[in-house]
Design a protein around this motif. Structure first.
Motif, short mmCIF file in Angstrom:
data_model
loop_
_atom_site.label_atom_id
_atom_site.label_comp_id
_atom_site.label_asym_id
_atom_site.label_seq_id
_atom_site.Cartn_x
_atom_site.Cartn_y
_atom_site.Cartn_z
N SER A 1 -31.95 -35.25 -16.42
CA SER A 1 -31.60 -36.63 -16.08
C SER A 1 -30.32 -36.68 -15.29
CB SER A 1 -31.46 -37.47 -17.34
OG SER A 1 -30.41 -37.00 -18.14
N GLN A 2 -30.14 -37.80 -14.62
CA GLN A 2 -28.91 -38.05 -13.86
C GLN A 2 -28.59 -39.53 -14.01
OE1 GLN A 2 -27.25 -35.60 -11.79
NE2 GLN A 2 -25.64 -37.12 -11.83
N VAL A 3 -27.36 -39.82 -14.38
CA VAL A 3 -26.91 -41.21 -14.48
C VAL A 3 -26.47 -41.66 -13.10
CG1 VAL A 3 -25.30 -42.79 -15.58
CG2 VAL A 3 -26.18 -40.82 -16.87
N HIS A 4 -27.07 -42.75 -12.63
CA HIS A 4 -26.73 -43.35 -11.34
C HIS A 4 -26.02 -44.68 -11.60
CE1 HIS A 4 -29.01 -40.49 -8.83
NE2 HIS A 4 -29.80 -40.39 -9.89
N PRO A 5 -25.45 -45.32 -10.56
CA PRO A 5 -24.69 -46.56 -10.80
C PRO A 5 -25.46 -47.67 -11.54
CG PRO A 5 -24.24 -45.74 -8.61
CD PRO A 5 -25.33 -44.87 -9.18
N HIS B 1 -28.86 -47.19 -12.91
CA HIS B 1 -29.97 -46.70 -13.70
C HIS B 1 -29.74 -45.24 -14.08
CE1 HIS B 1 -31.01 -45.34 -9.62
NE2 HIS B 1 -31.71 -44.38 -10.21
N THR B 2 -30.64 -44.73 -14.92
CA THR B 2 -30.65 -43.31 -15.25
C THR B 2 -32.02 -42.78 -14.87
OG1 THR B 2 -29.14 -43.71 -17.10
CG2 THR B 2 -30.28 -41.59 -17.07
N GLN C 1 -27.32 -47.41 -17.31
CA GLN C 1 -26.65 -46.12 -17.38
C GLN C 1 -26.69 -45.62 -18.83
OE1 GLN C 1 -22.70 -46.95 -15.76
NE2 GLN C 1 -23.29 -45.83 -13.93
N MET C 2 -27.34 -44.50 -19.04
CA MET C 2 -27.36 -43.90 -20.38
C MET C 2 -26.21 -42.89 -20.43
SD MET C 2 -31.42 -43.26 -21.07
CE MET C 2 -31.45 -43.13 -22.84
N GLU D 1 -28.06 -39.53 -26.79
CA GLU D 1 -29.19 -40.40 -26.44
C GLU D 1 -29.95 -39.82 -25.24
OE1 GLU D 1 -30.14 -45.05 -25.28
OE2 GLU D 1 -28.22 -44.18 -24.65
N ARG D 2 -29.21 -39.37 -24.24
CA ARG D 2 -29.84 -38.86 -23.02
C ARG D 2 -30.59 -37.55 -23.29
NH1 ARG D 2 -25.61 -38.93 -19.82
NH2 ARG D 2 -25.54 -36.74 -19.28
#
Length: 173
Positions: free
Chosen positions: A43-47, A49-50, A77-78, A83-84
């Motif tokens: 995963s990747q957290v973006h501004p 969304h994730t 954003q997670m 959690e992620r």
């Protein structure tokens, strides 16, 4: 629940039946191979969304692979690591559950006549965590490994979790 959609560089909007057909065709092309069916999520957290990418890779050890992935977007954003990591593992579990016992037996039946000539089939769950002293995810290793083992898959963590930490990671950017 919407159906799972997979893609790779050659095919878009594949359903699981199409993905499974590609895996079968890849294995039937050389049934004496050593095969690893590897699943993993990154995963990747973006501004806003994730983004989660779950990779599905069938590897003929030493002789190539066929791969695809599915995308899932969470509209927030997670930022909590546990959690992620837990959600990544859940997505891997969901895709693994598509491979029913009937599907697994169909894949095993491809290599079965050739096992005395070195043919093998294993299924691995790749988790994007590491047990190294400096790795922040090390506290979750036992929990996530147990979840993958409970599905009958062989768990792999860094540096061996290449589907999660390399293949899926490439598409999270």
């Amino acid at each position: 629940m919407r159906p799972y959609e997979f893609q790779n560089l050659s095919y878009k909007n594949m359903d699981f039946t199409q993905v499974f057909s590609h895996i079968v065709a890849f294995m039937k092309n050389e049934p004496k191979g050593e095969y690893k069916l590897m699943l993993g999520t990154d995963s990747q957290v973006h501004p806003r969304h994730t983004l989660f990418i779950t990779g599905v890779v069938i590897q003929r050890v030493g002789k190539g692979a066929w791969a695809c992935f599915r995308k899932e977007v969470v509209d927030r954003q997670m930022t909590t690591l546990h959690e992620r990591i837990s959600y990544e593992t859940s997505l891997t579990e969901q895709v693994a559950s598509l491979f029913t016992e009937q599907h697994k037996h169909q894949l095993i039946d491809i290599v079965l006549p050739h096992i005395y000539k070195g043919a093998t089939f294993t299924m691995e769950g790749h988790i994007d965590i590491g047990s190294g002293e400096r790795n922040r995810t090390r506290v979750y290793v036992n929990e996530m490994v147990a979840r993958i083992e409970s599905l009958g898959m062989e768990p792999k963590i860094k540096p061996d979790s290449i589907v999660a930490s390399s293949y899926a990671n490439r598409y999270t950017k």
